[in-house]
Design an enzyme around this catalytic site. Structure first.
Site, short mmCIF file in Angstrom:
data_model
loop_
_atom_site.label_atom_id
_atom_site.label_comp_id
_atom_site.label_asym_id
_atom_site.label_seq_id
_atom_site.Cartn_x
_atom_site.Cartn_y
_atom_site.Cartn_z
CD GLU A 35 23.98 87.25 24.15
OE1 GLU A 35 23.23 88.28 24.69
OE2 GLU A 35 24.84 86.99 25.19
CB CYS A 49 16.50 104.75 27.08
SG CYS A 49 15.25 103.96 25.78
CD GLU A 72 26.33 82.48 29.18
OE1 GLU A 72 25.23 82.68 29.38
OE2 GLU A 72 27.14 83.57 28.77
CG ASN A 113 15.21 104.53 30.89
OD1 ASN A 113 14.71 103.57 30.40
ND2 ASN A 113 16.17 104.42 31.65
N GLY A 114 11.70 104.10 30.18
CA GLY A 114 10.63 103.36 30.81
C GLY A 114 9.44 103.47 29.67
CG HIS A 128 11.62 63.88 27.65
ND1 HIS A 128 10.85 62.50 27.64
CD2 HIS A 128 12.68 63.64 28.48
CE1 HIS A 128 11.44 61.86 28.68
NE2 HIS A 128 12.40 62.44 29.00
CE LYS A 135 26.94 85.37 25.87
NZ LYS A 135 26.61 85.89 27.22
CD1 TRP A 138 17.62 97.90 23.14
CD2 TRP A 138 15.39 98.12 24.06
NE1 TRP A 138 17.07 96.84 23.02
CE2 TRP A 138 15.64 96.91 23.55
CE3 TRP A 138 14.25 98.51 24.54
CZ2 TRP A 138 14.80 95.74 23.70
CZ3 TRP A 138 13.28 97.11 24.71
CH2 TRP A 138 13.66 95.73 24.27
NE ARG A 169 20.84 103.52 31.01
CZ ARG A 169 20.60 102.96 32.30
NH1 ARG A 169 21.93 102.59 32.94
NH2 ARG A 169 19.51 102.92 33.03
CE LYS A 211 28.04 94.45 29.42
NZ LYS A 211 27.49 93.09 29.17
C1 G6P Z 1 20.77 91.76 29.10
C2 G6P Z 1 22.10 91.48 28.42
C3 G6P Z 1 22.73 90.06 29.07
C4 G6P Z 1 22.53 90.01 30.43
C5 G6P Z 1 21.24 90.21 30.91
C6 G6P Z 1 21.08 90.42 32.63
O1 G6P Z 1 19.73 90.92 28.63
O2 G6P Z 1 21.88 91.78 27.38
O3 G6P Z 1 23.76 89.99 28.58
O4 G6P Z 1 22.83 88.69 30.83
O5 G6P Z 1 20.59 91.44 30.50
O6 G6P Z 1 21.95 91.60 32.81
P1 G6P Z 1 22.63 92.16 34.36
O7 G6P Z 1 23.21 93.25 34.09
O8 G6P Z 1 21.40 92.05 34.96
O9 G6P Z 1 23.62 90.84 34.65
#
Ligand code: G6P
Length: 586
Positions: free
Chosen positions: A471, A2, A464, A97-98, A487, A468, A71, A28, A581
């Protein structure tokens, strides 16, 4: 999560100032948004679902306004649940926010008292509780009393159209106040304020600011007045634009060679200082979330293999349960693109109380994690706008590679290979390679599952790569250590199951070929990311052997594959559903 932004001053276009701020803060959260302005003694409101994009608002001219980009936590994505939330009299508006964790009993009590709720949010209890408190006390005291009743980590801002004041309180989520000439701004992030003023007040937890004709800072717990500690910053908001690209995600993939060159050529001094702190520490811990955690995991392997040092890499939200090891001699290295991830902030605050040292490796100057840290290292990757992190990940890997080599005697042993990696990435994004990945994306787009495998430091690449792809394409993609396949997960391999296998020229090659062969024997399709072709590959994605610097290049095809899969499936790669983000709630 948010984004919040407010204006109070002499200008009469408060709604437009707030709207511009929200566009800056959309990273955000972007499921819905809303703006209010003071109109006479009441409030005019404009709320929408969906992304802000290039939206406009027809709210009337006003000198006080505030807005929110959401969000969702409590309550679905609807106009009613979008912030701001009003009280029954429509003179108060609240942004939040929270999570108000105890909202349910508070709501029940307020309903019993006759308050009418219009949304399913936890936030709305704030509007009605403050309205209720106003019967017996002043505005600021009403906000303070209400806020102190909330459990959880929260930031709220309340506009009172009657008293023409804004009151903001925080415990957890960031709030920054900007002070101009006879005008005030409040936002979740300085980037929404810096176009107007560089005189900032970073609210601390349990502080409240009252913005009337003047500004007052209050201790939320004791109610006493505090002296504001303004900071004049020389930060510039770095603009990002798409240039020739259709989306930020692909633009940021293209930015990666520049990011690698910058770090390789300019960071030696900072790396030496950080290496000294690691040498001096008794116990070094990397903590991070999401993509940043996979960089941290790569760091743990690099430190072991190259620097012969043991470091622990922990998922930040789990570190709370591992922190018993911390002492005054421990060093916590937090990796975070945004510098605002609450899962990272919380353990850092606790580590600080134990006297441990904190290093922040972040892309965000002035962010909460940056400010918390004793030593700071900026990624210098430039603004990263796409939610799926690419260039910030590469930047972290580049720093960790340099650090590992510095601890092994000096960075010179790796710099040539890193600069070579930058050139290789430029080749990887050539039209011919892009067409090949687009073709591959077409065949993978119909699949329900994809598996990604690696061993050693390439486990971090596999994890990763899976993140990628999933998501942005919403295809279930699972990353795992090659050795773990047998396993359990091998039970899911059947005819046509695609598996992306990382096979660099290192000690993991032979074992990974065995794993790939086991998959192939069960009908799986092998997409090999490797320096050389192998008869068991159905598809070969060539990645030059650059020694340890291969870590920087071998992830790039997976980043691009994720991008093309999102396009193939008709999704917006920059703003995937349900994500944000900057993740400021637990
Ligand atoms: C969110 C984002 C990810 C990111 C993660 C950690 O989940 O969508 O892309 O890797 O937060 O974010 P930071 O800003 O701490 O790297």
């Amino acid at each position: 999560m948010c984004g919040i932004t407010c204006y109070k001053g002499q200008r009469t276009d408060a709604a437009q100032i707030v709207l511009r701020g929200l566009k800056t803060l959309e990273y955000r959260g972007y499921d819905s948004w809303g703006i209010v302005v003071k109109k006479g003694k009441t409030i005019a409101i404009d709320k929408h679902t969906g992304k802000i994009g290039d939206a406009t608002t027809t709210l009337p001219s006003a000198t006080i306004g505030m807005g929110h980009t959401r969000w969702a936590t409590h309550g679905g994505v609807t106009v009613k649940n979008a912030h701001p939330h009003l009280d029954c009299t429509k003179t108060l508006a609240v942004l939040h926010n929270g999570i108000i964790e105890n909202f349910a009993p508070l709501k029940e009590k307020l309903q019993q008292k006759g308050h009418t709720f219009r949304s399913e949010t936890d936030t709305e209890v704030a509007s009605h509780l403050i309205e209720d408190n106003l019967k017996t006390m002043g505005f600021a005291s009403s906000v303070r009393k209400a806020f102190n009743e909330f459990s959880g980590l929260n930031a709220i801002i309340v506009l009172n159209a009657s008293s023409q004041e804004l009151v903001a309180s925080k415990n957890g989520s960031p709030l920054i106040v900007g002070v101009g000439k006879d005008e005030f701004f409040i936002a979740s992030d300085a980037s929404a304020i810096l176009p107007y003023t560089n005189k900032l007040l970073f609210l601390k937890d349990n502080e409240m600011v009252i913005v009337g004709d003047k500004l007052q800072l209050i201790d939320l717990i004791t109610g006493t007045k505090l002296t504001p500690n303004y900071e004049t910053v020389d930060w510039k908001v770095e603009e990002a634009n798409l240039g020739k690209h259709a989306h930020y995600m692909i633009k940021e993939i293209y930015d990666q060679p520049k990011v690698i060159r910058n770090i390789t050529q300019n960071y030696e001094g900072q790396i030496k200082i950080l290496a000294e702190s690691i040498r001096a520490a008794r116990g070094t811990f990397f903590i991070a979330a999401g993509t940043a955690y996979y960089a941290a995991l790569a760091g743990a392997y690099l430190f072991s293999k190259i620097a012969h040092r043991h470091v622990n890499a922990a998922v930040a939200s789990e570190f709370n349960y591992l922190e018993d090891f911390l002492t005054r001699k421990s060093l916590i290295i937090a990796l975070s693109q945004s510098g605002e991830t609450i899962d990272v902030i919380e353990p850092l605050q606790r580590a600080k109380k134990k006297g441990s040292s904190i290093v922040a490796i972040t892309n965000s100057l002035g962010s909460s994690i940056y400010r918390l840290a004793d030593h700071k290292l900026l990624l210098g990757a430039g603004p990263e706008k796409a939610v799926a992190s690419t260039k910030a990940y590469i930047a972290k890997l580049a720093i960790l590679l340099l650090l590992a080599y510095e601890l092994d005697g000096g960075i010179k042993k790796i710099t040539d290979q890193m600069l070579h990696a930058a050139r290789e990435i430029e080749k990887m994004v050539s039209p011919k390679n892009l067409r090949a990945l687009q073709r591959l994306a077409k065949t993978l787009a119909t699949k329900e599952h994809i598996y990604t495998l690696g061993r050693g430091v390439s486990l971090s690449s596999a994890l990763e790569a899976a993140l990628k792809i999933k998501e942005v394409s919403y295809i279930h993609t699972e990353g795992l250590a090659g050795g773990e396949l047998k396993h359990g997960t091998i039970a899911l391999i059947s005819k046509g199951t695609p598996c992306i296998v990382f096979l660099p020229n290192d000690e993991t090659y032979d074992a990974m070929i065995s794993n790939a062969t086991e998959i192939k024997a069960r009908g799986g399709i092998i997409i090999g990311i490797s320096f050389k072709n192998n008869p068991i590959f159905n598809e070969w994605i060539k990645v030059e052997d650059l020694g340890a610097a291969t870590l920087l290049t071998q992830i790039v095809p997976a980043q691009m594959l994720g991008y093309f899969l999102a396009l193939e499936k008709g999704y917006d790669p920059d703003k995937p559903r349900n994500l944000a983000k900057s993740v400021t709630v637990k």
